[in-house]
Design a protein around this motif. Structure first.
Motif, PDB file in Angstrom:
ATOM      1  N   LEU A 191       0.827  -1.029   0.055  1.00 22.91           N
ATOM      2  CA  LEU A 191      -0.041  -0.106   0.163  1.00 22.91           C
ATOM      3  C   LEU A 191       0.607   1.305   0.113  1.00 22.91           C
ATOM      4  N   PRO A 192       0.338   2.367  -0.460  1.00 22.16           N
ATOM      5  CA  PRO A 192       1.126   3.570  -0.685  1.00 22.16           C
ATOM      6  C   PRO A 192       1.292   4.122   0.891  1.00 22.16           C
ATOM      7  N   ASP A 193       1.935   4.809   1.304  1.00 17.27           N
ATOM      8  CA  ASP A 193       2.079   5.411   2.585  1.00 17.27           C
ATOM      9  C   ASP A 193       0.875   6.311   3.013  1.00 17.27           C
ATOM     10  N   HIS A 194       0.548   7.001   1.940  1.00 17.90           N
ATOM     11  CA  HIS A 194      -0.672   8.070   2.332  1.00 17.90           C
ATOM     12  C   HIS A 194      -1.951   7.086   2.807  1.00 17.90           C
ATOM     13  N   VAL A 195      -2.230   5.765   2.016  1.00 20.85           N
ATOM     14  CA  VAL A 195      -3.265   5.066   2.140  1.00 20.85           C
ATOM     15  C   VAL A 195      -3.141   4.116   3.514  1.00 20.85           C
ATOM     16  N   ALA A 196      -1.914   3.846   3.700  1.00 22.03           N
ATOM     17  CA  ALA A 196      -1.685   2.864   5.047  1.00 22.03           C
ATOM     18  C   ALA A 196      -1.773   4.052   6.322  1.00 22.03           C
ATOM     19  N   ASN A 197      -1.341   5.195   6.255  1.00 20.03           N
ATOM     20  CA  ASN A 197      -1.502   6.139   7.122  1.00 20.03           C
ATOM     21  C   ASN A 197      -3.202   6.277   7.517  1.00 20.03           C
ATOM     22  N   GLN A 198      -3.908   6.582   6.313  1.00 25.50           N
ATOM     23  CA  GLN A 198      -5.479   6.674   6.568  1.00 25.50           C
ATOM     24  C   GLN A 198      -5.996   5.386   7.281  1.00 25.50           C
ATOM     25  N   ILE A 199      -5.496   4.137   6.971  1.00 25.12           N
ATOM     26  CA  ILE A 199      -6.120   3.045   7.370  1.00 25.12           C
ATOM     27  C   ILE A 199      -5.595   3.098   8.735  1.00 25.12           C
ATOM     28  N   ALA A 200      -4.472   3.462   9.263  1.00 26.03           N
ATOM     29  CA  ALA A 200      -3.855   3.443  10.636  1.00 26.03           C
ATOM     30  C   ALA A 200      -4.977   4.522  11.313  1.00 26.03           C
ATOM     31  N   CYS A 253       9.301  12.470  13.547  1.00 24.41           N
ATOM     32  CA  CYS A 253       8.276  12.288  13.995  1.00 24.41           C
ATOM     33  C   CYS A 253       6.852  11.879  13.443  1.00 24.41           C
ATOM     34  N   PHE A 254       6.625  12.441  12.302  1.00 23.43           N
ATOM     35  CA  PHE A 254       5.584  12.152  11.349  1.00 23.43           C
ATOM     36  C   PHE A 254       5.577  10.741  10.523  1.00 23.43           C
ATOM     37  N   GLU A 255       6.822  10.150  10.639  1.00 24.42           N
ATOM     38  CA  GLU A 255       7.027   8.912   9.881  1.00 24.42           C
ATOM     39  C   GLU A 255       6.330   7.894  10.715  1.00 24.42           C
ATOM     40  N   ARG A 256       5.602   6.871   9.986  1.00 28.86           N
ATOM     41  CA  ARG A 256       4.910   5.792  10.602  1.00 28.86           C
ATOM     42  C   ARG A 256       5.962   5.032  11.341  1.00 28.86           C
ATOM     43  N   HIS A 257       5.671   4.629  12.522  1.00 27.28           N
ATOM     44  CA  HIS A 257       6.066   3.676  13.495  1.00 27.28           C
ATOM     45  C   HIS A 257       7.873   4.189  14.020  1.00 27.28           C
ATOM     46  N   ALA A 306       1.581  10.316  12.653  1.00 29.00           N
ATOM     47  CA  ALA A 306       1.366  10.103  11.193  1.00 29.00           C
ATOM     48  C   ALA A 306       0.035   9.857  10.832  1.00 29.00           C
ATOM     49  N   SER A 307      -0.622   9.382  11.606  1.00 30.27           N
ATOM     50  CA  SER A 307      -2.096   9.206  11.294  1.00 30.27           C
ATOM     51  C   SER A 307      -3.009  10.196  11.367  1.00 30.27           C
ATOM     52  N   GLU A 356      -0.356  18.963   5.300  1.00 30.31           N
ATOM     53  CA  GLU A 356      -1.662  18.896   4.883  1.00 30.31           C
ATOM     54  C   GLU A 356      -2.094  17.465   4.112  1.00 30.31           C
ATOM     55  N   GLY A 357      -2.604  16.460   4.845  1.00 32.30           N
ATOM     56  CA  GLY A 357      -2.915  15.193   4.500  1.00 32.30           C
ATOM     57  C   GLY A 357      -1.397  14.350   4.250  1.00 32.30           C
ATOM     58  N   SER A 358      -0.707  14.167   5.051  1.00 27.61           N
ATOM     59  CA  SER A 358       0.575  13.708   4.799  1.00 27.61           C
ATOM     60  C   SER A 358       1.353  14.372   3.922  1.00 27.61           C
ATOM     61  N   LYS A 359       1.229  15.354   3.330  1.00 28.24           N
ATOM     62  CA  LYS A 359       2.177  15.949   2.499  1.00 28.24           C
ATOM     63  C   LYS A 359       2.586  17.193   3.081  1.00 28.24           C
ATOM     64  N   PHE A 360       4.213  17.213   3.114  1.00 24.00           N
ATOM     65  CA  PHE A 360       4.621  18.250   3.738  1.00 24.00           C
ATOM     66  C   PHE A 360       4.814  19.530   3.056  1.00 24.00           C
ATOM     67  N   VAL A 361       4.186  20.614   3.405  1.00 32.20           N
ATOM     68  CA  VAL A 361       3.876  21.935   2.866  1.00 32.20           C
ATOM     69  C   VAL A 361       4.930  22.875   2.718  1.00 32.20           C
TER      70      VAL A 361
END
Length: 621
Positions: A8-17, A73-77, A102-103, A128-133
């Motif tokens: 799964l892409p990271d942004h999809v995995a983050n939304q599931i988490a 700190c915003f990376e998963r796990h 991350a979630s 914004e939504g897992s994207k670094f602005v």
């Protein structure tokens, strides 16, 4: 054949988490507050807008993060709490999974500002939504600030599942209270829509409980203290007379982490066995300190459940310690033959020596002597004269002269008022009309004959239906009648309950309540509905708050319906209550005068009918 399994892409995995970590704004509050506590902050501010839907911000004066840690700190796990799997059984912190930030960043607009004490500049990151602005240096105070805006902006379906602002705000308050109660050494401040809701200075454990729940909480608390090899218990339980219908003020903390445990709750209820009313729930604030290796906290996604190594020993220790505290402070009866407080020497007499009493005997006293009426017996410092009773030897002389006729009073000239008998209070026809037409069975059912057979009425459900329609009519037509109280009632509630009462105030006024000025910690009631007894007012309001703790309906009709149901449940005659013949008849007549007499407000049947034919079949051979 091509493979069908893909990463799964990271942004999809983050939304599931995020579906596990973030269920509502209160989940964000919990994660951010716990991170601030782990950062060793001594001052934490929580700021929310629109019940957390528009903004959740947590500001602390903790350790802060470096530039690298701020991005990582915003990376998963990614976490600083554990390194090995064995660390899970030696945890001393709150968060440790590394999924929270991350979630949250995957489903919201997030801004973080952080700075360590030794650094000259801090770091500001916008996601914004897992994207670094953006990420840039900024002049900041020591500590960290997380601002979460527009929660679920990219998942509108999840946003639609959120409840009303009132419900979401109550969940946020619950999470805030759980963290604040676990850490009295931290100064917490809570703001909602620009208003200060809580300001909890650094204090003792007891003061923190009182500051959170206000009112008369201090006089309700009974301290609990026990130290064993397995667990150290401290905290407070409430006195039995302050028990409530709901289970709101019940908190377990294990190693400063809030948990839920039905097993330990049963131990507390067992300690209160015999001194609580039916259905009443005591309040408790208990802090359990156990070795980290003796528990497993990684068995639930929200970490609110814990597995103990020896649950049976924990149950026994908790039950015994609470029972001991209730007995020690004379809350519950105890058998203690070693000491009786009533036999203690008063403080003013503790240094005085007792005097040996003296005995004086009159050796010349003779009770059979003729001269005894002229003598007195003096013993023990008091004198009592002894008189000879009059002689009754010549008793015939007492009646001399009574046989003379001129001594008698002539009664022939006395006229007596003639009392005419007008008959009985009720004439024969009225007596025939008072023939009993209803019968109560086991103080639960009312049986009344009808032409086709008989009807059996459930007295509690029937009364609920009658009261429900009365309250609903009063609230709809706004013509409720009230009875004024000679002395106003002052009822104390927690801050959360006071907010609920403020929202329900208009509907309660329509039912017949008359409120004086409300204060921060209590309400003053000057009038109550005509069918409510003064002693039942506090029980009624507690039941109402308990029924609506999951939220007040936004629709006015639904709100009135919920209030009418709750009040009908509280005031209805209970099973086991003996009713007079007149009360039975009034209840049956009132039921069948309702618009829908067939079911109670909770859709349970109120009566059944039995025809004569059905009864005949029972006797058929």
């Amino acid at each position: 054949m091509s493979s069908i399994i893909q990463l799964l892409p990271d942004h999809v995995a983050n939304q599931i988490a995020a579906g596990e970590v973030v269920q509502r704004p209160a989940s964000v509050v919990k994660e951010l507050l716990e991170n601030a506590v782990d950062a060793k902050a001594t001052d934490i501010k929580l700021i929310i807008k629109d019940a957390g839907k528009a903004l959740v911000q947590v500001i602390d004066n903790g350790q802060g993060m470096s530039v690298t840690d701020a991005r990582l700190c915003f990376e998963r796990h990614a976490t600083s709490k554990i390194r090995l799997a064995e660390d899970l059984f030696a945890l001393g912190t709150k968060g440790f999974r590394g999924e929270a930030l991350a979630s949250i960043a995957a489903i919201a607009h997030m801004e973080m500002k952080t700075k360590q004490e030794q650094d000259e500049l801090g770091t500001q990151i916008v996601i914004e939504g897992s994207k670094f602005v953006s990420q840039e240096a900024a002049v900041l105070p020591k500590g960290t600030s997380f601002a979460v805006k527009n929660l679920f902006f990219n998942i509108p379906a999840r946003r639609n599942f959120l409840k009303s602002d009132t419900v979401e705000y109550r969940h946020i308050v619950d999470e805030f209270q759980r963290v604040a109660l676990a850490h009295p050494s931290i100064h917490f401040t809570f703001y909602h829509n620009g208003s200060e809701m809580f300001n909890l200075p650094i204090s003792t454990l007891r003061q923190r409980v009182v500051n959170v729940f206000a009112g008369k909480t201090n006089e309700k608390l009974v301290p609990v203290q026990e130290t064993t090899d397995i667990v150290t218990i401290q905290g407070f339980v409430s006195k039995p007379e302050f028990a409530k219908k709901g289970r709101g003020e019940q908190f377990f903390f294990v190693n400063d982490r809030f948990i839920k445990s039905g097993y330990l709750h049963h131990a507390i209820m067992a300690a209160y066995d015999g001194i609580l009313k039916d259905g009443a729930q005591p309040s408790y604030f208990l802090y359990l300190d156990v070795p980290p290796s003796a528990i497993d906290i990684n068995i639930h996604p929200t970490k609110t459940e814990i597995k103990f190594d020896d649950e049976h020993a924990m149950y026994a220790i908790l039950r015994a310690s609470i029972k001991h505290s209730l007995g020690q402070f004379n809350i519950a009866p105890v058998l203690d033959f070693d000491r009786d407080a009533n036999l203690d020497t008063p403080y003013g007499f503790k240094d005085l020596q007792g005097e040996t009493p003296t005995i004086q005997v009159d050796r010349t006293f003779n009770p059979f002597s003729d001269e005894r009426e002229n003598k007195s017996y003096n013993g023990g410092g008091s004198s009592t004269s002894y008189k000879k009773p009059p002689s009754t030897a010549n008793w015939e002389s007492l009646y001399v002269g009574l046989e003379k006729e001129d001594e008698f009073v002539a009664t022939s000239g006395i006229e007596f008022e003639n009392e005419m008998v007008t008959g009985s209070l009720f004439n024969d026809q009225e007596v025939e009309q008072t023939v009993q037409n209803t019968y109560q069975i086991h103080r639960k059912y009312i049986v009344s004959p009808i032409k086709s057979g008989m009807v059996i009425v459930d007295q509690q459900r029937a009364h609920q239906r009658v009261l429900y329609e009365q309250f609903l009519t009063n609230m709809t037509v706004n013509q409720a009648s009230s009875q004024q109280l000679l002395f106003p009632l002052e009822l104390y509630f927690s801050s959360t309950e006071m907010e609920l009462i403020a929202e329900l105030k208009l509907s309660l006024v329509n039912t017949g309540f008359i409120f004086d000025d409300s204060y921060a910690e209590h309400v003053v009631i000057n009038g109550i509905p005509v069918n409510v007894v003064e002693s039942e007012v506090s029980i009624l309001l507690e039941q109402l708050l308990s029924d609506l703790q999951d939220g007040i309906p936004e629709n006015s009709f639904s709100q009135n319906d919920s209030i009418a149901k709750s009040m009908a449940r509280s005031l209805a005659v209970k099973t086991g209550t003996s009713l007079t013949i007149k009360e039975q008849e009034n209840l049956v007549n009132g039921l069948f005068a309702c618009k829908d007499p067939n079911v109670s407000p909770f859709q349970k049947p109120t009566f059944i009918t039995m025809r004569v034919e059905d009864i005949d079949k029972k006797f058929a051979v």
